[in-house]
Write a protein that holds these residues in place. Structure first.
Motif, PDB file in Angstrom:
ATOM      1  N   LYS A   1      62.771  64.123 -63.671  1.00 37.17           N
ATOM      2  CA  LYS A   1      62.673  64.571 -62.228  1.00 37.17           C
ATOM      3  C   LYS A   1      63.637  65.508 -61.942  1.00 37.17           C
ATOM      4  N   VAL A   2      63.573  66.411 -61.180  1.00 41.35           N
ATOM      5  CA  VAL A   2      64.524  67.346 -60.767  1.00 41.35           C
ATOM      6  C   VAL A   2      64.582  67.851 -59.363  1.00 41.35           C
ATOM      7  N   GLY A   3      65.830  68.254 -58.822  1.00 42.31           N
ATOM      8  CA  GLY A   3      65.980  68.540 -57.438  1.00 42.31           C
ATOM      9  C   GLY A   3      65.669  67.418 -56.502  1.00 42.31           C
ATOM     10  N   ASN A   4      64.763  67.560 -55.508  1.00 46.62           N
ATOM     11  CA  ASN A   4      64.702  66.514 -54.571  1.00 46.62           C
ATOM     12  C   ASN A   4      63.594  65.209 -55.069  1.00 46.62           C
ATOM     13  N   GLY A   5      63.095  65.480 -56.533  1.00 46.55           N
ATOM     14  CA  GLY A   5      62.253  64.402 -57.007  1.00 46.55           C
ATOM     15  C   GLY A   5      60.959  64.971 -57.514  1.00 46.55           C
ATOM     16  N   LYS A   6      61.025  66.295 -57.505  1.00 44.49           N
ATOM     17  CA  LYS A   6      59.785  66.943 -58.123  1.00 44.49           C
ATOM     18  C   LYS A   6      59.693  66.572 -59.700  1.00 44.49           C
ATOM     19  N   ILE A   7      58.430  66.423 -60.084  1.00 43.69           N
ATOM     20  CA  ILE A   7      58.227  66.036 -61.531  1.00 43.69           C
ATOM     21  C   ILE A   7      58.063  67.130 -62.315  1.00 43.69           C
ATOM     22  N   LEU A   8      59.061  67.206 -63.297  1.00 45.84           N
ATOM     23  CA  LEU A   8      59.056  68.165 -64.456  1.00 45.84           C
ATOM     24  C   LEU A   8      58.406  68.043 -65.640  1.00 45.84           C
ATOM     25  N   ALA A   9      58.505  66.770 -66.163  1.00 46.67           N
ATOM     26  CA  ALA A   9      57.777  66.307 -67.080  1.00 46.67           C
ATOM     27  C   ALA A   9      57.165  64.817 -67.144  1.00 46.67           C
ATOM     28  N   ASP A  10      56.114  64.565 -68.001  1.00 47.94           N
ATOM     29  CA  ASP A  10      55.383  63.451 -67.826  1.00 47.94           C
ATOM     30  C   ASP A  10      55.279  62.632 -69.121  1.00 47.94           C
ATOM     31  N   LEU A  11      55.932  61.826 -69.417  1.00 56.38           N
ATOM     32  CA  LEU A  11      55.779  60.983 -70.654  1.00 56.38           C
ATOM     33  C   LEU A  11      54.989  59.540 -70.519  1.00 56.38           C
ATOM     34  N   ASN A  12      53.829  59.512 -71.026  1.00 52.73           N
ATOM     35  CA  ASN A  12      53.019  58.077 -70.996  1.00 52.73           C
ATOM     36  C   ASN A  12      52.454  57.885 -72.064  1.00 52.73           C
ATOM     37  N   PHE A  13      53.004  56.830 -72.909  1.00 45.56           N
ATOM     38  CA  PHE A  13      52.594  56.464 -74.236  1.00 45.56           C
ATOM     39  C   PHE A  13      52.506  55.056 -74.244  1.00 45.56           C
ATOM     40  N   ARG A  14      51.540  54.611 -75.184  1.00 41.18           N
ATOM     41  CA  ARG A  14      51.228  53.281 -75.554  1.00 41.18           C
ATOM     42  C   ARG A  14      51.457  53.313 -77.074  1.00 41.18           C
ATOM     43  N   ASN A  15      52.495  52.433 -77.818  1.00 38.58           N
ATOM     44  CA  ASN A  15      52.668  52.495 -79.057  1.00 38.58           C
ATOM     45  C   ASN A  15      51.695  51.356 -79.719  1.00 38.58           C
ATOM     46  N   ASN A  16      50.611  51.948 -80.348  1.00 40.94           N
ATOM     47  CA  ASN A  16      49.806  51.171 -81.250  1.00 40.94           C
ATOM     48  C   ASN A  16      49.708  51.350 -82.695  1.00 40.94           C
ATOM     49  N   VAL A  17      50.650  51.954 -83.168  1.00 41.43           N
ATOM     50  CA  VAL A  17      51.020  52.532 -84.352  1.00 41.43           C
ATOM     51  C   VAL A  17      52.080  51.805 -85.219  1.00 41.43           C
ATOM     52  N   GLY A  18      53.018  51.695 -85.039  1.00 44.30           N
ATOM     53  CA  GLY A  18      54.024  51.082 -85.763  1.00 44.30           C
ATOM     54  C   GLY A  18      54.972  50.302 -85.048  1.00 44.30           C
ATOM     55  N   GLU A  19      55.907  49.397 -86.079  1.00 45.03           N
ATOM     56  CA  GLU A  19      56.629  48.372 -85.300  1.00 45.03           C
ATOM     57  C   GLU A  19      57.688  49.083 -84.612  1.00 45.03           C
ATOM     58  N   HIS A  20      58.298  50.216 -85.256  1.00 45.45           N
ATOM     59  CA  HIS A  20      59.367  50.965 -84.603  1.00 45.45           C
ATOM     60  C   HIS A  20      59.107  52.353 -84.384  1.00 45.45           C
ATOM     61  N   GLY A  21      58.275  52.640 -83.574  1.00 47.49           N
ATOM     62  CA  GLY A  21      57.739  53.920 -83.439  1.00 47.49           C
ATOM     63  C   GLY A  21      56.175  54.284 -83.351  1.00 47.49           C
ATOM     64  N   PRO A  22      55.629  55.393 -83.275  1.00 48.10           N
ATOM     65  CA  PRO A  22      56.596  56.760 -83.242  1.00 48.10           C
ATOM     66  C   PRO A  22      57.444  56.858 -81.851  1.00 48.10           C
ATOM     67  N   CYS A  23      58.114  57.797 -82.088  1.00 44.07           N
ATOM     68  CA  CYS A  23      58.719  58.154 -80.839  1.00 44.07           C
ATOM     69  C   CYS A  23      58.006  59.403 -80.337  1.00 44.07           C
ATOM     70  N   VAL A  24      57.995  59.377 -78.981  1.00 50.62           N
ATOM     71  CA  VAL A  24      57.262  60.458 -78.271  1.00 50.62           C
ATOM     72  C   VAL A  24      58.011  61.541 -77.356  1.00 50.62           C
ATOM     73  N   SER A  25      57.770  62.862 -77.148  1.00 50.61           N
ATOM     74  CA  SER A  25      58.645  63.316 -76.175  1.00 50.61           C
ATOM     75  C   SER A  25      58.081  64.232 -75.181  1.00 50.61           C
ATOM     76  N   SER A  26      58.621  64.531 -74.076  1.00 50.02           N
ATOM     77  CA  SER A  26      57.955  65.409 -73.022  1.00 50.02           C
ATOM     78  C   SER A  26      59.057  66.301 -72.655  1.00 50.02           C
ATOM     79  N   ASN A  27      58.820  67.624 -72.331  1.00 50.53           N
ATOM     80  CA  ASN A  27      59.604  68.510 -71.869  1.00 50.53           C
ATOM     81  C   ASN A  27      59.121  69.588 -70.718  1.00 50.53           C
ATOM     82  N   GLY A  28      60.178  70.264 -70.078  1.00 51.83           N
ATOM     83  CA  GLY A  28      59.712  70.939 -69.103  1.00 51.83           C
ATOM     84  C   GLY A  28      60.564  72.135 -68.757  1.00 51.83           C
ATOM     85  N   VAL A  29      60.311  73.321 -68.098  1.00 51.94           N
ATOM     86  CA  VAL A  29      61.296  74.449 -67.897  1.00 51.94           C
ATOM     87  C   VAL A  29      61.109  74.454 -66.425  1.00 51.94           C
TER      88      VAL A  29
END
Length: 197
Positions: free
Chosen positions: A130-158
């Motif tokens: 979130k940036v500024g007054n709470g505007k959503i810049l990036a959204d990360l939504n993930f469920r790990n059904n793959v492995g015990e320690h990952g994978p790691c996932v990322s999200s970004n925005g400009v």
């Protein structure tokens, strides 16, 4: 009478020549002074132009603003909380506060912000940058059904942030109040960079 007239003409000619000589000397002196003053003025102008050019160049240059913080202060009871990444890797211009999890833009400009999270096996996480007054810049939504320690996932925005604007990672959902993030591998991070001013 002719002799007197000739002497008078000679006298007038001499007086005119003297006046012209004085006038020419004054003109030459004035021109010389003007040249000196013009040189001084040119030096002043060149110095001013140099200073203004340097100032404009400094103002146009994008300063180095970048941060990366990793790990999580808490990896359970995350719902409705700002995620705090306490371990600073880099923090040029001191924009990121690793006690609150909030980045404050030290300059106005375009920023790239990135979050990376590593849910435990069979756990899910939903978080926003979130940036500024709470505007959503990036959204990360993930469920790990793959492995015990990952994978790691990322999200970004400009986005364009005004000097003093805040940015943070906010957890909106996790599938339990227990431990949902794997913190052993140091994969969880929040980072940002000023890319254009």
């Amino acid at each position: 009478m002719a002799k007197l007239s000739s002497q008078l003409n000679l006298y007038i000619y001499e007086e005119i020549r003297k006046v012209l000589d004085y006038t020419m000397k004054d003109i030459i002196s004035d021109i010389s002074k003007l040249k000196d003053e013009t040189k001084q003025l040119n030096v002043i102008i060149e110095e001013k132009v140099k200073n203004v050019t340097m100032e404009l160049t400094e103002n146009l240059r994008t300063p180095t603003v970048t941060f990366t913080a990793r790990d999580l202060k808490f990896d359970s009871n995350l719902i409705g909380k700002t995620l705090i990444f306490p371990n600073l890797i880099v923090n040029f211009d001191d924009g990121y506060d690793n006690t609150t999890g909030v980045f404050t833009a030290p300059y106005s400009g375009m920023y790239l912000l990135t979050v990376q999270l590593c849910p435990e096996m069979n756990d899910s996480i939903h978080a926003f940058i979130k940036v500024g007054n709470g505007k959503i810049l990036a959204d990360l939504n993930f469920r790990n059904n793959v492995g015990e320690h990952g994978p790691c996932v990322s999200s970004n925005g400009v986005d364009f942030l005004t000097k003093g604007d805040k940015a943070w990672v906010f957890c909106t959902h996790a599938n339990s109040n227990g431990d949902v993030i794997y913190i052993g591998g140091h994969g969880n991070s929040f980072s940002g960079t000023l890319i254009h001013r």
